[in-house]
Design an enzyme around this catalytic site. Sequence first.
Site, PDB file in Angstrom:
ATOM      1  N   GLU A 125       1.570  -3.631   1.665  1.00 29.15           N
ATOM      2  CA  GLU A 125       0.548  -3.442   2.693  1.00 29.15           C
ATOM      3  C   GLU A 125       0.584  -4.540   3.758  1.00 29.15           C
ATOM      4  O   GLU A 125       0.373  -4.275   4.937  1.00 29.15           O
ATOM      5  CB  GLU A 125      -0.848  -3.362   2.063  1.00 29.15           C
ATOM      6  CG  GLU A 125      -1.063  -2.144   1.178  1.00 29.15           C
ATOM      7  CD  GLU A 125      -0.876  -0.829   1.918  1.00 29.15           C
ATOM      8  OE1 GLU A 125      -0.910  -0.813   3.158  1.00 29.15           O
ATOM      9  OE2 GLU A 125      -0.694   0.197   1.233  1.00 29.15           O
ATOM     10  N   TYR A 183      -8.888  -2.484   5.937  1.00 26.20           N
ATOM     11  CA  TYR A 183      -7.839  -1.515   5.609  1.00 26.20           C
ATOM     12  C   TYR A 183      -7.093  -1.908   4.330  1.00 26.20           C
ATOM     13  O   TYR A 183      -6.976  -1.115   3.388  1.00 26.20           O
ATOM     14  CB  TYR A 183      -6.819  -1.332   6.753  1.00 26.20           C
ATOM     15  CG  TYR A 183      -5.586  -0.665   6.207  1.00 26.20           C
ATOM     16  CD1 TYR A 183      -5.581   0.701   5.965  1.00 26.20           C
ATOM     17  CD2 TYR A 183      -4.476  -1.417   5.803  1.00 26.20           C
ATOM     18  CE1 TYR A 183      -4.501   1.314   5.346  1.00 26.20           C
ATOM     19  CE2 TYR A 183      -3.399  -0.811   5.184  1.00 26.20           C
ATOM     20  CZ  TYR A 183      -3.413   0.552   4.962  1.00 26.20           C
ATOM     21  OH  TYR A 183      -2.365   1.136   4.332  1.00 26.20           O
ATOM     22  N   ASP A 191      -6.439   3.513   8.946  1.00 27.36           N
ATOM     23  CA  ASP A 191      -5.366   2.886   9.719  1.00 27.36           C
ATOM     24  C   ASP A 191      -5.099   3.765  10.941  1.00 27.36           C
ATOM     25  O   ASP A 191      -5.870   4.674  11.242  1.00 27.36           O
ATOM     26  CB  ASP A 191      -4.108   2.730   8.850  1.00 27.36           C
ATOM     27  CG  ASP A 191      -3.462   4.070   8.554  1.00 27.36           C
ATOM     28  OD1 ASP A 191      -4.173   5.102   8.615  1.00 27.36           O
ATOM     29  OD2 ASP A 191      -2.250   4.114   8.295  1.00 27.36           O
TER      30      ASP A 191
END
Length: 356
Positions: free
Chosen positions: A36, A119, A137
């Site tokens: 991520e 996020y 996102d």
Amino acid sequence: MKPDFTRRLLQWNKNSNNRAMPWKGEKDPYKIWLSEIILQQTRVEQGWSYYEKFIAAFPTVMHLAKANDEKVFKMWEGLGYYSRCKNLIASARKIASDYKGKFPDTYDEIKALPGIGPYTAAAVSSFAFNAPHAVVDGNVQRVLARYFGIATPIDTTAGKKEFQTLAQSLLQLDEPGTYNQAIMDFGAVICKPQNPLCSDCVQNKACEAFKQQTVTQLPVKQKAIIRRERWFYYFIIEYKGKWYIKQRTAKDIWENLFEFVLFESPKAADDITPRLPFLKKLVNGTPFQIESISRIYRQQLTHQTIHGRFIKIRVQEALPTLSNYSLIDKKQLVNYAFPRVITTFLGEPASPAQLF
DNA sequence: AATACGGGGGC
DNA sequence: GCCCCAGTATT
């Protein structure tokens, strides 16, 4: 009772989603987190090999926590947004010290780590621990803006809040991770920024933008980007086969990366004659010899255009004016992370010395 | 609320 | 050239 959108999305995910990525289905929170961070504002294809490289070098968060900064930055070199790398190291060490190497398992604890915002906290906590947090996102904003016909700009406080609330209301609570993965895959594969596959889309009958033919206009962004140009003259000072380099510390592009002696000019100059006073002051009387002057290298960043030029100088004595620089053997330069404009220059054959 | 922060790929 | 990308931190 699931919303129509959610039902169709999960149906598409089950029947037609063929997207494969190294981290997909991963349950190790460390690996999910690493993926991520790498993927923040970064296309999957660009981050892919970095992820594999990092996992191979640092199989666990403890491996990463124990690594030295320079090695990690070198591995991040070329990926951009280098504060991510700094925060990656800081988070790993925090997990090592505060959590004894065991990745925290709640949204709030995860979000408290440096480099992790709403996020990433939602992504890691839902993928690894089935926590009920919807990811928002760029994919999600685009999908929802189109499907629901929302023209609120996504880059405003009101827009962010609106999309976050909507996304959360659509989340499938049985398997939040599956839902989150599905909506991002859907945005990347079907509801793409350009040339979305609307005619084949299982959602098109209910999609407001498709019905109103506003797909290409959504989502809306408010801020226009302002660009500026900068001219960097890099002096590569060689002394006994070693080069002077220094780490960038200013709150500016490329913080923590290395560079040569920099003179930044407020405007363009075709020849380097105007840089001579800077050079004279630098050497401060020490004899020097200009070995070569490079062409101008151009690097396009999102908000800046960098024009870089490299002037190689050889000196027979060390320069006291450069006491805050490190003298590094040319062969050791590969251990230091440099900005693209520098690695590009270093990767090209030396240009013949040209006088001005 | 606005701004800064990289690099690359698609069109 | 312009837009966008599995955003976050800082001011």
